[in-house]
Design an enzyme around this catalytic site. Structure first.
Site, PDB file in Angstrom:
ATOM      1  N   HIS A  40     -24.966  44.233  43.132  1.00 61.72           N
ATOM      2  CA  HIS A  40     -24.785  44.533  44.480  1.00 61.72           C
ATOM      3  C   HIS A  40     -25.621  43.476  45.363  1.00 61.72           C
ATOM      4  O   HIS A  40     -26.738  43.908  45.532  1.00 61.72           O
ATOM      5  CB  HIS A  40     -25.123  45.873  44.774  1.00 61.72           C
ATOM      6  CG  HIS A  40     -24.276  46.488  46.066  1.00 61.72           C
ATOM      7  ND1 HIS A  40     -23.829  47.769  46.118  1.00 61.72           N
ATOM      8  CD2 HIS A  40     -24.330  46.099  47.313  1.00 61.72           C
ATOM      9  CE1 HIS A  40     -23.557  48.074  47.489  1.00 61.72           C
ATOM     10  NE2 HIS A  40     -23.647  46.846  48.309  1.00 61.72           N
ATOM     11  N   VAL A  41     -25.143  42.591  45.894  1.00 65.32           N
ATOM     12  CA  VAL A  41     -25.812  41.561  46.639  1.00 65.32           C
ATOM     13  C   VAL A  41     -26.670  42.017  47.981  1.00 65.32           C
ATOM     14  O   VAL A  41     -26.079  43.167  48.314  1.00 65.32           O
ATOM     15  CB  VAL A  41     -25.308  40.286  47.025  1.00 65.32           C
ATOM     16  CG1 VAL A  41     -24.793  39.611  45.877  1.00 65.32           C
ATOM     17  CG2 VAL A  41     -24.017  40.593  47.943  1.00 65.32           C
ATOM     18  N   HIS A  42     -27.902  41.929  48.002  1.00 69.25           N
ATOM     19  CA  HIS A  42     -28.578  42.063  49.270  1.00 69.25           C
ATOM     20  C   HIS A  42     -29.762  41.255  49.626  1.00 69.25           C
ATOM     21  O   HIS A  42     -30.455  40.603  48.972  1.00 69.25           O
ATOM     22  CB  HIS A  42     -29.478  43.644  48.897  1.00 69.25           C
ATOM     23  CG  HIS A  42     -30.111  43.320  47.467  1.00 69.25           C
ATOM     24  ND1 HIS A  42     -29.573  43.580  46.196  1.00 69.25           N
ATOM     25  CD2 HIS A  42     -31.350  43.285  47.431  1.00 69.25           C
ATOM     26  CE1 HIS A  42     -30.408  43.562  45.309  1.00 69.25           C
ATOM     27  NE2 HIS A  42     -31.797  43.194  45.951  1.00 69.25           N
ATOM     28  N   LEU A  43     -29.870  41.340  51.117  1.00 66.86           N
ATOM     29  CA  LEU A  43     -30.885  40.386  51.738  1.00 66.86           C
ATOM     30  C   LEU A  43     -32.476  41.054  51.896  1.00 66.86           C
ATOM     31  O   LEU A  43     -32.193  42.222  52.586  1.00 66.86           O
ATOM     32  CB  LEU A  43     -30.336  39.900  52.942  1.00 66.86           C
ATOM     33  CG  LEU A  43     -31.184  38.913  53.880  1.00 66.86           C
ATOM     34  CD1 LEU A  43     -31.463  37.841  53.264  1.00 66.86           C
ATOM     35  CD2 LEU A  43     -30.493  38.479  55.074  1.00 66.86           C
TER      36      LEU A  43
END
Ligand SMILES: [Zn+2]
Length: 161
Positions: free
Chosen positions: A118-121
């Site tokens: 789950h991509v996140h910055l």
């Protein structure tokens, strides 16, 4: 020479991420804001505090959609994630007055990602000398009360749409 951030509790985080059932971001978006340390919810993405921070006020911005591939972000998701990061910088500036910021995507476990699907910055506020300050934080194990208090301050200072 670049100084390496020393954050031993990140190892604990990696372990916790491996042992956790389900996705921490999907769980967080379903829980109430205080419990999940969600600071702000947008239309396509949301902002939450990292429970295993590099620094005090370490935020993460993630799409609501469970997507692990950076390239699969929709335009509106990518745009809102960056808009929220920008608002996060403004909110952190107002609340904690950091001297600088690191913004970054850790894609893949080798690149430091605890959660890979789950991509996140990451938005990490920085202060002069914070690399010296962090081992102290490690000793006190980043108190949950501290995180809850930080969440409340940031949520209250977040700009209203
Ligand atoms: Zn997810």
């Amino acid at each position: 020479m670049t100084k390496q951030l020393w954050a031993p509790w990140r190892l604990e985080y990696m372990q916790a991420a491996d042992e956790q059932e389900g996705c921490v971001f999907c769980l967080a978006k379903a829980e109430n804001d205080e419990e999940s340390l969600v600071v702000h919810r947008g239309q396509h993405a949301f902002v939450l505090l990292n429970k295993f921070p590099y620094a005090s006020g370490h935020l993460m911005v993630a799409p609501f959609r469970h997507v692990g591939d950076f390239g699969e972000l929709e335009d509106e998701e990518a745009l809102e994630i960056h808009r929220l990061a920008s608002q996060g910088i403004g909110t952190l500036a107002e609340t904690f007055a950091p001297q600088g910021y690191n913004l970054g995507w850790n894609l893949g476990r080798i690149a430091g990602a605890g959660v890979v699907d789950h991509v996140h910055l990451h938005l990490v506020p920085r202060w002069a000398g914070d690399t010296n300050f962090m081992p102290v934080l490690a000793d006190v194990k980043v108190l949950p009360e501290h995180l809850v208090e930080t969440r409340g301050k940031l949520a209250a200072a977040w700009p209203r749409a």
